[in-house]
Design a protein around this motif. Structure first.
Motif, PDB file in Angstrom:
ATOM      1  N   SER A  56    -104.104 -80.726  -6.845  1.00 47.20           N
ATOM      2  CA  SER A  56    -103.200 -81.010  -5.877  1.00 47.20           C
ATOM      3  C   SER A  56    -104.449 -81.306  -4.953  1.00 47.20           C
ATOM      4  O   SER A  56    -105.218 -80.613  -4.464  1.00 47.20           O
ATOM      5  CB  SER A  56    -102.506 -79.808  -5.439  1.00 47.20           C
ATOM      6  N   ASP A  57    -103.928 -82.308  -3.899  1.00 47.94           N
ATOM      7  CA  ASP A  57    -104.634 -82.528  -2.788  1.00 47.94           C
ATOM      8  C   ASP A  57    -104.040 -83.420  -1.972  1.00 47.94           C
ATOM      9  O   ASP A  57    -102.935 -84.153  -2.179  1.00 47.94           O
ATOM     10  CB  ASP A  57    -105.935 -83.380  -3.042  1.00 47.94           C
ATOM     11  N   PHE A  58    -104.309 -83.350  -0.556  1.00 46.51           N
ATOM     12  CA  PHE A  58    -103.964 -84.417   0.503  1.00 46.51           C
ATOM     13  C   PHE A  58    -104.277 -85.696  -0.010  1.00 46.51           C
ATOM     14  O   PHE A  58    -105.214 -85.972  -0.363  1.00 46.51           O
ATOM     15  CB  PHE A  58    -104.406 -83.991   1.906  1.00 46.51           C
ATOM     16  N   TYR A  59    -103.295 -86.702   0.597  1.00 48.69           N
ATOM     17  CA  TYR A  59    -103.637 -88.265   0.533  1.00 48.69           C
ATOM     18  C   TYR A  59    -104.728 -88.701   1.087  1.00 48.69           C
ATOM     19  O   TYR A  59    -105.202 -89.553   0.963  1.00 48.69           O
ATOM     20  CB  TYR A  59    -102.059 -88.684   1.058  1.00 48.69           C
ATOM     21  N   GLY A 103     -97.357 -77.473 -19.669  1.00 44.78           N
ATOM     22  CA  GLY A 103     -98.325 -77.148 -20.627  1.00 44.78           C
ATOM     23  C   GLY A 103     -99.889 -77.360 -20.330  1.00 44.78           C
ATOM     24  O   GLY A 103    -100.807 -76.883 -20.604  1.00 44.78           O
ATOM     25  N   ARG A 104     -99.741 -77.724 -19.024  1.00 42.29           N
ATOM     26  CA  ARG A 104    -101.098 -78.423 -18.474  1.00 42.29           C
ATOM     27  C   ARG A 104    -101.652 -77.244 -17.356  1.00 42.29           C
ATOM     28  O   ARG A 104    -100.831 -76.542 -16.889  1.00 42.29           O
ATOM     29  CB  ARG A 104    -101.058 -79.643 -17.816  1.00 42.29           C
ATOM     30  N   LYS A 105    -102.932 -77.495 -16.983  1.00 41.19           N
ATOM     31  CA  LYS A 105    -103.268 -76.511 -15.974  1.00 41.19           C
ATOM     32  C   LYS A 105    -103.646 -77.213 -14.631  1.00 41.19           C
ATOM     33  O   LYS A 105    -104.296 -78.234 -14.624  1.00 41.19           O
ATOM     34  CB  LYS A 105    -104.838 -75.988 -16.427  1.00 41.19           C
ATOM     35  N   ILE A 106    -103.131 -76.664 -13.565  1.00 41.94           N
ATOM     36  CA  ILE A 106    -103.292 -77.139 -12.212  1.00 41.94           C
ATOM     37  C   ILE A 106    -104.214 -76.372 -11.367  1.00 41.94           C
ATOM     38  O   ILE A 106    -103.990 -75.276 -11.385  1.00 41.94           O
ATOM     39  CB  ILE A 106    -102.016 -77.197 -11.524  1.00 41.94           C
ATOM     40  N   GLY A 107    -105.044 -76.969 -10.724  1.00 47.16           N
ATOM     41  CA  GLY A 107    -106.169 -76.330  -9.992  1.00 47.16           C
ATOM     42  C   GLY A 107    -106.021 -76.539  -8.598  1.00 47.16           C
ATOM     43  O   GLY A 107    -105.793 -77.885  -8.107  1.00 47.16           O
ATOM     44  N   ASN A 108    -105.767 -75.432  -7.880  1.00 48.14           N
ATOM     45  CA  ASN A 108    -105.936 -75.499  -6.267  1.00 48.14           C
ATOM     46  C   ASN A 108    -106.060 -73.966  -5.926  1.00 48.14           C
ATOM     47  O   ASN A 108    -106.124 -73.057  -6.560  1.00 48.14           O
ATOM     48  CB  ASN A 108    -104.492 -76.141  -6.035  1.00 48.14           C
ATOM     49  N   GLY A 163    -100.128 -84.282  -2.935  1.00 47.98           N
ATOM     50  CA  GLY A 163     -99.788 -85.305  -4.107  1.00 47.98           C
ATOM     51  C   GLY A 163    -100.751 -84.472  -5.262  1.00 47.98           C
ATOM     52  O   GLY A 163    -101.494 -83.325  -5.098  1.00 47.98           O
ATOM     53  N   PHE A 164    -100.546 -85.083  -6.468  1.00 46.04           N
ATOM     54  CA  PHE A 164    -101.082 -84.710  -7.492  1.00 46.04           C
ATOM     55  C   PHE A 164    -102.064 -85.697  -8.255  1.00 46.04           C
ATOM     56  O   PHE A 164    -101.505 -86.860  -8.363  1.00 46.04           O
ATOM     57  CB  PHE A 164    -100.283 -83.752  -8.599  1.00 46.04           C
ATOM     58  N   TYR A 165    -103.061 -85.013  -8.895  1.00 50.21           N
ATOM     59  CA  TYR A 165    -104.141 -86.123  -9.229  1.00 50.21           C
ATOM     60  C   TYR A 165    -104.333 -85.631 -10.714  1.00 50.21           C
ATOM     61  O   TYR A 165    -104.490 -84.508 -11.054  1.00 50.21           O
ATOM     62  CB  TYR A 165    -105.393 -86.196  -8.704  1.00 50.21           C
ATOM     63  N   TRP A 166    -104.628 -86.581 -11.797  1.00 46.39           N
ATOM     64  CA  TRP A 166    -105.083 -86.451 -12.816  1.00 46.39           C
ATOM     65  C   TRP A 166    -105.775 -87.484 -13.439  1.00 46.39           C
ATOM     66  O   TRP A 166    -106.156 -88.514 -12.820  1.00 46.39           O
ATOM     67  CB  TRP A 166    -104.016 -85.926 -13.695  1.00 46.39           C
ATOM     68  N   LEU A 167    -106.312 -87.295 -14.711  1.00 38.20           N
ATOM     69  CA  LEU A 167    -107.011 -88.563 -15.427  1.00 38.20           C
ATOM     70  C   LEU A 167    -106.280 -89.037 -16.609  1.00 38.20           C
ATOM     71  O   LEU A 167    -105.578 -88.277 -17.246  1.00 38.20           O
ATOM     72  CB  LEU A 167    -108.408 -88.041 -16.076  1.00 38.20           C
ATOM     73  N   LYS A 168    -106.044 -90.495 -16.390  1.00 38.80           N
ATOM     74  CA  LYS A 168    -105.043 -91.125 -17.429  1.00 38.80           C
ATOM     75  C   LYS A 168    -105.536 -91.028 -18.745  1.00 38.80           C
ATOM     76  O   LYS A 168    -104.695 -90.838 -19.636  1.00 38.80           O
ATOM     77  CB  LYS A 168    -104.834 -92.529 -16.997  1.00 38.80           C
ATOM     78  N   SER A 169    -107.016 -90.709 -18.843  1.00 37.94           N
ATOM     79  CA  SER A 169    -107.560 -90.637 -20.146  1.00 37.94           C
ATOM     80  C   SER A 169    -107.060 -89.317 -20.817  1.00 37.94           C
ATOM     81  O   SER A 169    -107.044 -89.143 -22.108  1.00 37.94           O
ATOM     82  CB  SER A 169    -108.723 -90.705 -20.209  1.00 37.94           C
ATOM     83  N   SER A 170    -106.534 -88.250 -19.983  1.00 38.50           N
ATOM     84  CA  SER A 170    -106.082 -87.185 -20.632  1.00 38.50           C
ATOM     85  C   SER A 170    -104.519 -87.050 -21.388  1.00 38.50           C
ATOM     86  O   SER A 170    -104.184 -86.329 -21.932  1.00 38.50           O
ATOM     87  CB  SER A 170    -105.787 -86.099 -19.549  1.00 38.50           C
ATOM     88  N   GLY A 171    -104.021 -88.482 -21.171  1.00 38.65           N
ATOM     89  CA  GLY A 171    -102.556 -88.641 -21.704  1.00 38.65           C
ATOM     90  C   GLY A 171    -101.518 -88.365 -20.575  1.00 38.65           C
ATOM     91  O   GLY A 171    -100.281 -88.482 -21.181  1.00 38.65           O
ATOM     92  N   ILE A 172    -101.842 -88.055 -19.760  1.00 37.68           N
ATOM     93  CA  ILE A 172    -100.792 -87.861 -18.730  1.00 37.68           C
ATOM     94  C   ILE A 172    -100.480 -89.004 -18.028  1.00 37.68           C
ATOM     95  O   ILE A 172    -101.421 -89.871 -17.494  1.00 37.68           O
ATOM     96  CB  ILE A 172    -101.209 -86.734 -17.585  1.00 37.68           C
ATOM     97  N   THR A 173     -99.058 -89.316 -18.179  1.00 41.24           N
ATOM     98  CA  THR A 173     -98.619 -90.756 -17.400  1.00 41.24           C
ATOM     99  C   THR A 173     -97.705 -90.186 -16.256  1.00 41.24           C
ATOM    100  O   THR A 173     -97.686 -91.302 -15.313  1.00 41.24           O
ATOM    101  CB  THR A 173     -97.586 -91.341 -18.300  1.00 41.24           C
ATOM    102  N   GLY A 174     -97.486 -89.108 -15.856  1.00 36.43           N
ATOM    103  CA  GLY A 174     -96.692 -88.804 -14.595  1.00 36.43           C
ATOM    104  C   GLY A 174     -96.255 -87.208 -14.748  1.00 36.43           C
ATOM    105  O   GLY A 174     -96.652 -86.707 -15.609  1.00 36.43           O
ATOM    106  N   ALA A 220    -100.387 -74.910   0.252  1.00 39.30           N
ATOM    107  CA  ALA A 220     -99.064 -75.216   0.331  1.00 39.30           C
ATOM    108  C   ALA A 220     -98.512 -75.627  -0.952  1.00 39.30           C
ATOM    109  O   ALA A 220     -97.211 -75.422  -1.450  1.00 39.30           O
ATOM    110  CB  ALA A 220     -98.920 -76.031   1.484  1.00 39.30           C
ATOM    111  N   ALA A 221     -99.136 -76.561  -1.775  1.00 36.92           N
ATOM    112  CA  ALA A 221     -98.826 -77.256  -2.888  1.00 36.92           C
ATOM    113  C   ALA A 221     -98.248 -76.089  -3.916  1.00 36.92           C
ATOM    114  O   ALA A 221     -97.321 -76.399  -4.680  1.00 36.92           O
ATOM    115  CB  ALA A 221     -99.722 -78.097  -3.524  1.00 36.92           C
TER     116      ALA A 221
END
Length: 326
Positions: free
Chosen positions: A175-178, A123-128, A106-117, A133-134
């Motif tokens: 990205s992270d496991f559930y 244009g965003r940065k994903i850390g992993n 799954g992917f996780y973010w902060l709603k306060s960043s403006g991301i809704t889904g 595997a993600a």
């Protein structure tokens, strides 16, 4: 010189290792989903079958698949689509049983960043981690979500650094496991955004126990005994997790018992599907494997095509041992 020759000989004889000395490489560092392995080892179940199991930490499914596929270690835990990609590159491996019948990704973010889904990931940065595997499966997720695979920038992070990086806003998404879902809820509360892979129609098989196929052919009895004990251990931990948690905590450092207990409750939902509850715990469905293979092939690519039926075997599973329906 004599010591060097001895070391080199040992490095090239992994595939002929005796049944009394087996190594299994994890996908990452030990957590609750690995507890049954530590429990069975602590109970002496492997040794009773003549197996001295050595559990090694891993650095991502891709690295473990490569190591097992090349014969560097006989057994490992690998995300199944990652194993498929590795096999397409020549890795000689076969899945013995599935741990995650449902994708834990799954992917996780902060709603306060403006991301809704996921549609807002561009244009965003994903850390992993680079071997995660993600990251390997990202092109498939991106296409399912209507994004170009190049729409995001990946930032290398260790698994332990993900939450801190998201909190510091040095990355926008992780990205992270559930499994770790409860920890993130405690950390971020109502500001936490989450999208499981299934939200874009991507529910591929997850972590599975794989074996080097050449080793399997030469050591079927040892592999059969290992698989039987491991399946029995996962079933036992589903019934009562506390003894398994104690074994995990004794065998691995730096873990929080409450966090691991929360993880196991999530893991049980990921272990459960129509096949694991009606055929056998850990059993793999051929139709789903074919579907996952077609998805990986079409959305990511497999270097050299192969028959996906060769990707797994249920031969060593006890059909009387099934995953609890609830």
């Amino acid at each position: 010189m004599k010591l060097l020759i001895t070391a080199l000989c040992a490095a090239f004889t992994t595939l002929s290792a005796s049944a009394a000395d087996l190594s299994l490489m994890l996908n990452w560092t030990p957590t609750a989903d690995h507890a049954p392995l530590y429990f069975a080892k602590a109970q002496g179940w492997y040794k009773k079958e003549g197996i001295d199991l050595n559990i090694e930490t891993g650095k991502g499914s891709a690295a473990t698949a490569q190591r097992v596929g090349a014969g560097g270690t006989p057994l490992g835990i690998v995300d199944l689509p990652t194993a498929m990609q590795a096999r397409g590159k020549g890795a000689d491996l076969t899945a013995l049983m599935v741990i995650y019948a449902n994708s834990p990704q799954g992917f996780y973010w902060l709603k306060s960043s403006g991301i809704t889904g996921p549609k807002d990931f561009g244009g965003r940065k994903i850390g992993n981690p680079p071997g995660d595997a993600a990251r390997l499966m990202w092109p498939a997720f991106a296409k399912k979500a209507g994004l170009e695979p190049t729409a995001v920038k990946f930032v290398n992070l260790s698994p332990q650094a993900k939450v801190a990086a998201l909190k510091a806003k040095s990355v926008d998404i992780i990205s992270d496991f559930y499994n770790e879902h409860d920890q993130k809820i405690k950390e971020f509360g109502n500001d936490l955004g989450f999208a499981p892979w299934s939200s874009v129609g991507l529910n591929v098989y997850g972590n599975s126990i794989v074996v080097n196929h050449a080793f399997l052919e030469k050591n079927k009895d040892a592999v059969a005994k290992f698989t039987a004990v491991t399946q029995r251990a996962y079933a036992a931990c589903v019934q009562a997790f506390d003894p398994c948690l104690q074994a995990l905590m004794a065998g691995a450092s730096g873990l929080n018992a409450d966090n691991q207990r929360d993880q196991w409750e999530r893991i049980k939902t990921l272990m459960r599907d129509e096949t694991t509850t009606k055929v056998a715990l850990g059993a793999i469905d051929g139709a789903r494997v074919k579907s996952d293979y077609d998805l990986v092939s079409s959305l990511i690519g497999i270097d050299k095509a192969f028959d996906p039926a060769l990707m797994f075997t249920n031969e060593f599973l006890d059909k009387k041992t099934r995953m609890a329906a609830q």
